[in-house]
Design a protein around this motif. Structure first.
Motif, PDB file in Angstrom:
ATOM      1  N   GLY A  24     -14.766  80.444  19.755  1.00 43.69           N
ATOM      2  CA  GLY A  24     -15.602  81.443  20.841  1.00 43.69           C
ATOM      3  C   GLY A  24     -15.623  81.168  22.013  1.00 43.69           C
ATOM      4  O   GLY A  24     -16.294  79.988  22.447  1.00 43.69           O
ATOM      5  N   ALA A  25     -15.958  82.295  22.829  1.00 40.24           N
ATOM      6  CA  ALA A  25     -16.341  82.094  24.306  1.00 40.24           C
ATOM      7  C   ALA A  25     -16.801  83.214  25.300  1.00 40.24           C
ATOM      8  O   ALA A  25     -15.982  84.604  24.641  1.00 40.24           O
ATOM      9  N   LEU A  26     -17.330  83.244  25.705  1.00 37.90           N
ATOM     10  CA  LEU A  26     -17.777  84.318  26.732  1.00 37.90           C
ATOM     11  C   LEU A  26     -17.852  83.803  27.831  1.00 37.90           C
ATOM     12  O   LEU A  26     -17.555  83.213  29.111  1.00 37.90           O
ATOM     13  N   LYS A  27     -17.023  85.366  28.601  1.00 41.85           N
ATOM     14  CA  LYS A  27     -16.652  84.622  30.273  1.00 41.85           C
ATOM     15  C   LYS A  27     -16.986  86.006  31.047  1.00 41.85           C
ATOM     16  O   LYS A  27     -16.798  87.116  30.530  1.00 41.85           O
ATOM     17  N   VAL A  28     -17.949  85.751  32.288  1.00 43.63           N
ATOM     18  CA  VAL A  28     -18.489  86.368  33.100  1.00 43.63           C
ATOM     19  C   VAL A  28     -17.777  86.906  34.265  1.00 43.63           C
ATOM     20  O   VAL A  28     -17.350  85.595  35.173  1.00 43.63           O
ATOM     21  N   TYR A  29     -17.078  87.712  34.356  1.00 41.96           N
ATOM     22  CA  TYR A  29     -16.288  88.220  35.665  1.00 41.96           C
ATOM     23  C   TYR A  29     -17.172  89.226  36.768  1.00 41.96           C
ATOM     24  O   TYR A  29     -17.939  89.921  36.249  1.00 41.96           O
ATOM     25  N   LYS A  30     -16.479  88.535  37.932  1.00 38.56           N
ATOM     26  CA  LYS A  30     -17.213  89.838  39.376  1.00 38.56           C
ATOM     27  C   LYS A  30     -15.612  90.266  39.828  1.00 38.56           C
ATOM     28  O   LYS A  30     -15.242  89.059  40.591  1.00 38.56           O
ATOM     29  N   LEU A  31     -16.042  91.076  40.524  1.00 36.53           N
ATOM     30  CA  LEU A  31     -15.163  91.641  41.295  1.00 36.53           C
ATOM     31  C   LEU A  31     -15.579  91.631  42.573  1.00 36.53           C
ATOM     32  O   LEU A  31     -16.111  91.088  43.224  1.00 36.53           O
ATOM     33  N   SER A  32     -13.941  90.964  42.809  1.00 36.46           N
ATOM     34  CA  SER A  32     -14.247  90.148  44.577  1.00 36.46           C
ATOM     35  C   SER A  32     -14.836  91.226  46.050  1.00 36.46           C
ATOM     36  O   SER A  32     -14.822  92.109  45.682  1.00 36.46           O
ATOM     37  N   SER A  33     -14.951  90.856  47.101  1.00 41.17           N
ATOM     38  CA  SER A  33     -15.655  91.668  47.553  1.00 41.17           C
ATOM     39  C   SER A  33     -14.948  92.102  48.282  1.00 41.17           C
ATOM     40  O   SER A  33     -15.205  93.643  48.505  1.00 41.17           O
ATOM     41  N   ASP A  34     -13.562  92.139  48.487  1.00 39.32           N
ATOM     42  CA  ASP A  34     -13.028  93.058  48.610  1.00 39.32           C
ATOM     43  C   ASP A  34     -11.731  94.054  47.808  1.00 39.32           C
ATOM     44  O   ASP A  34     -11.005  94.489  48.087  1.00 39.32           O
ATOM     45  N   GLY A  35     -12.156  93.694  46.942  1.00 41.47           N
ATOM     46  CA  GLY A  35     -12.490  94.533  45.497  1.00 41.47           C
ATOM     47  C   GLY A  35     -10.876  93.855  44.880  1.00 41.47           C
ATOM     48  O   GLY A  35     -10.318  95.575  43.919  1.00 41.47           O
TER      49      GLY A  35
END
Length: 108
Positions: A4-15
């Motif tokens: 298994g794996a867990l990935k955390v993403y963030k929306l870029s500043s420009d969306g």
């Protein structure tokens, strides 16, 4: 191969795109890291199941909690362990977290 794996993403500043900010990889065969997971409202605290089903723990499970301080990720404690009277309890099958990331609910 169910580490298994867990990935955390963030929306870029420009969306326009999602940026990977952290990846947690399972280390235990059949551990199914990330089988269940939760994230705080601000996205800085994550909790996830690890060793959900493994040769070393049976089917007991461990829940890890990590927090991002804006620079680095740090594990809070050494994981929440549950030692039932018998194996096959699947601790961490369901996880929820408070909005502020200060409280965790993990169930078998």
């Amino acid at each position: 191969n169910l580490e298994g794996a867990l990935k955390v993403y963030k929306l870029s500043s420009d969306g326009g795109t999602w940026e990977l900010i952290k990846q947690f990889d399972g280390q235990v065969e059949s551990g199914r890291l990330g089988y269940a997971n939760a994230i705080s409202a601000d996205g800085r605290t994550v909790a996830f199941t690890d060793e959900f089903s493994s040769a070393s723990t049976g089917r007991k499970g461990i829940v890890h909690v990590w927090r991002f301080d804006g620079v680095d990720w740090t594990e809070l404690g050494s994981g929440v362990h549950y030692d039932p009277q018998q194996n096959n309890q699947y601790f961490g099958r369901k996880i929820s977290m408070s909005a502020d990331g200060e409280s965790l609910n993990a169930a078998a």
